[in-house]
Design a protein around this motif. Structure first.
Motif, short mmCIF file in Angstrom:
data_model
loop_
_atom_site.label_atom_id
_atom_site.label_comp_id
_atom_site.label_asym_id
_atom_site.label_seq_id
_atom_site.Cartn_x
_atom_site.Cartn_y
_atom_site.Cartn_z
N LEU A 1 0.86 -1.18 0.00
CA LEU A 1 0.00 0.00 0.00
C LEU A 1 0.90 1.23 0.00
CD1 LEU A 1 -2.84 1.33 0.31
CD2 LEU A 1 -2.46 1.25 2.79
N GLU A 2 0.68 2.13 -0.94
CA GLU A 2 1.50 3.34 -1.02
C GLU A 2 0.62 4.56 -1.26
OE1 GLU A 2 2.82 3.26 -5.73
OE2 GLU A 2 4.18 2.43 -4.22
N ALA A 3 1.05 5.68 -0.71
CA ALA A 3 0.33 6.95 -0.87
C ALA A 3 1.35 8.03 -1.20
CB ALA A 3 -0.44 7.30 0.40
N GLY A 4 0.92 9.02 -1.95
CA GLY A 4 1.83 10.09 -2.33
C GLY A 4 1.09 11.32 -2.77
N ALA A 5 1.84 12.36 -3.04
CA ALA A 5 1.28 13.63 -3.49
C ALA A 5 2.22 14.24 -4.52
CB ALA A 5 1.07 14.59 -2.32
N ALA A 6 1.66 15.05 -5.42
CA ALA A 6 2.43 15.73 -6.45
C ALA A 6 2.23 17.23 -6.32
CB ALA A 6 2.00 15.27 -7.85
N LEU A 7 3.32 17.96 -6.21
CA LEU A 7 3.26 19.41 -6.11
C LEU A 7 3.10 20.02 -7.50
CD1 LEU A 7 6.10 20.02 -3.50
CD2 LEU A 7 3.64 19.88 -3.10
N GLY B 1 -2.60 10.64 -4.25
CA GLY B 1 -3.07 9.36 -4.74
C GLY B 1 -2.72 8.22 -3.81
N VAL B 2 -3.42 7.10 -4.01
CA VAL B 2 -3.22 5.89 -3.22
C VAL B 2 -3.21 4.70 -4.18
CG1 VAL B 2 -4.16 4.37 -1.44
CG2 VAL B 2 -4.31 6.85 -1.16
N THR B 3 -2.30 3.77 -3.95
CA THR B 3 -2.21 2.54 -4.75
C THR B 3 -2.16 1.33 -3.81
OG1 THR B 3 -0.96 3.69 -6.48
CG2 THR B 3 -0.91 1.29 -6.50
N PHE B 4 -2.94 0.33 -4.13
CA PHE B 4 -2.97 -0.92 -3.37
C PHE B 4 -2.75 -2.08 -4.33
CE2 PHE B 4 -5.47 -4.68 -2.22
CZ PHE B 4 -4.83 -5.03 -1.03
N GLY B 5 -2.00 -3.07 -3.90
CA GLY B 5 -1.78 -4.23 -4.75
C GLY B 5 -1.00 -5.30 -4.04
N GLY B 6 -0.48 -6.21 -4.85
CA GLY B 6 0.30 -7.30 -4.28
C GLY B 6 1.12 -7.99 -5.34
N THR B 7 2.15 -8.69 -4.90
CA THR B 7 2.99 -9.46 -5.81
C THR B 7 2.95 -10.93 -5.39
OG1 THR B 7 4.97 -9.08 -4.46
CG2 THR B 7 4.53 -7.53 -6.24
N PHE C 1 4.30 -12.25 -10.38
CA PHE C 1 3.06 -11.67 -10.89
C PHE C 1 2.66 -10.50 -9.98
CE2 PHE C 1 2.96 -16.01 -12.47
CZ PHE C 1 2.61 -15.81 -13.80
N ILE C 2 2.13 -9.43 -10.58
CA ILE C 2 1.77 -8.25 -9.81
C ILE C 2 0.41 -7.74 -10.25
CG2 ILE C 2 3.00 -6.73 -11.43
CD1 ILE C 2 3.56 -4.86 -9.06
N PHE C 3 -0.38 -7.28 -9.29
CA PHE C 3 -1.64 -6.59 -9.59
C PHE C 3 -1.70 -5.34 -8.71
CE2 PHE C 3 -2.70 -9.07 -5.85
CZ PHE C 3 -3.55 -8.24 -5.14
N GLN C 4 -2.35 -4.31 -9.22
CA GLN C 4 -2.46 -3.07 -8.46
C GLN C 4 -3.70 -2.29 -8.90
OE1 GLN C 4 0.83 -0.43 -9.22
NE2 GLN C 4 1.05 -1.09 -11.34
N VAL C 5 -4.26 -1.58 -7.95
CA VAL C 5 -5.42 -0.71 -8.18
C VAL C 5 -5.14 0.60 -7.45
CG1 VAL C 5 -7.90 -0.39 -7.85
CG2 VAL C 5 -6.98 -2.67 -8.33
N GLY C 6 -5.45 1.72 -8.08
CA GLY C 6 -5.18 3.00 -7.42
C GLY C 6 -5.97 4.13 -8.02
N PHE C 7 -5.86 5.28 -7.39
CA PHE C 7 -6.55 6.47 -7.89
C PHE C 7 -5.71 7.70 -7.57
CE2 PHE C 7 -7.89 6.32 -3.50
CZ PHE C 7 -7.93 7.66 -3.11
N THR C 8 -5.95 8.75 -8.33
CA THR C 8 -5.33 10.05 -8.09
C THR C 8 -6.42 11.11 -8.03
OG1 THR C 8 -3.32 9.40 -9.28
CG2 THR C 8 -3.66 11.75 -8.93
N LYS C 9 -6.42 11.89 -6.96
CA LYS C 9 -7.40 12.96 -6.78
C LYS C 9 -6.70 14.30 -6.99
CE LYS C 9 -10.42 15.22 -3.40
NZ LYS C 9 -11.41 15.53 -4.43
N PHE C 10 -7.34 15.16 -7.79
CA PHE C 10 -6.81 16.48 -8.08
C PHE C 10 -7.64 17.54 -7.36
CE2 PHE C 10 -6.02 13.66 -11.61
CZ PHE C 10 -4.68 13.86 -11.89
N PHE C 11 -6.97 18.61 -6.93
CA PHE C 11 -7.64 19.69 -6.22
C PHE C 11 -7.91 20.86 -7.17
CE2 PHE C 11 -5.42 17.19 -3.07
CZ PHE C 11 -6.35 17.07 -2.06
N GLU C 12 -8.90 21.66 -6.81
CA GLU C 12 -9.35 22.73 -7.70
C GLU C 12 -8.30 23.82 -7.85
OE1 GLU C 12 -11.75 25.58 -4.54
OE2 GLU C 12 -12.88 24.14 -5.75
#
Length: 205
Positions: free
Chosen positions: A10-16, A41-47, A56-67
């Motif tokens: 599980l990983e989380a991050g931000a972009a300036l 954004g947050v990404t979840f997955g496993g190997t 083998f690897i799978f991952q699901v994630g999303f990125t949220k943008f601010f106004e």
């Protein structure tokens, strides 16, 4: 039985917002990043690692943008308008959330010193939200009372893409290797269909 290791992550991050903003007056202008939007954004997955053969690897994630506020942003006033729209407005734009799902495998030294990595990626971007703060449509225009077609424009901001990423790495020596990355666009909706090839030289010391 083959040696097997399962590792969730599980990983989380931000972009300036450090990239250069692309003005809507530029033909075919595309930002190289988030177009000055802060995002997280947050990404979840496993190997699933078969220690002697392949991962083998799978991952699901999303990125949220601010106004963010845009000045003199061009918006359509008619559905047949294309290219650069004739009228502008000061707006507040909130990009839609971007979701992605990926599946792939990684084979270290699959043949002699050749390593292979392949990934199938599905990316979907939801509609942006546009709020007009100030309109610059002149009072003499037939579109002055109608205003901008913001809902129509929002539907055009929704896109999706399916990609295959393939990487190859060959170890010429214990400290030197060469690599190749190939990205192939499979299916797009309202997105550019572009293929990319990238080479690399790797030194380990």
């Amino acid at each position: 039985y083959p040696r097997l290791l399962f590792t969730p992550f599980l990983e989380a991050g931000a972009a300036l917002p450090l990239d250069k903003q692309v003005k809507s007056n530029h033909f075919f202008g595309l930002p190289v990043g988030n177009n000055s939007h802060l995002s997280t954004g947050v990404t979840f997955g496993g190997t699933l690692d078969f220690l002697d053969t392949v991962d083998f690897i799978f991952q699901v994630g999303f990125t949220k943008f601010f106004e963010r506020d845009y000045c003199n942003f061009r918006l359509p006033t008619h559905k047949k308008e294309s290219g650069i729209y004739p009228y502008t407005a000061d707006i507040k734009r909130t990009p839609g959330t971007t979701w992605f799902t990926g599946f792939g495998f990684d084979a270290y030294r699959f043949i002699d010193n050749l390593s292979v990595w392949v990934e199938y990626l599905i990316v979907k971007h939801r509609e942006d939200h546009i709020k007009v703060c100030k309109s610059y449509i002149p009072s003499t225009s037939i579109y002055y009372n109608q205003g901008f077609l913001t809902k129509y424009y929002e539907t055009k901001t929704k896109w999706s893409s399916q990609l295959i990423n393939a990487g190859f790495n060959y170890d010429l020596s214990p400290t030197f290797s060469i690599g190749l990355l190939w990205q192939v666009a499979i299916k797009q909706r309202n997105a550019f269909k572009a293929n990319m090839v990238l080479g690399s030289l790797n030194l380990i010391f």
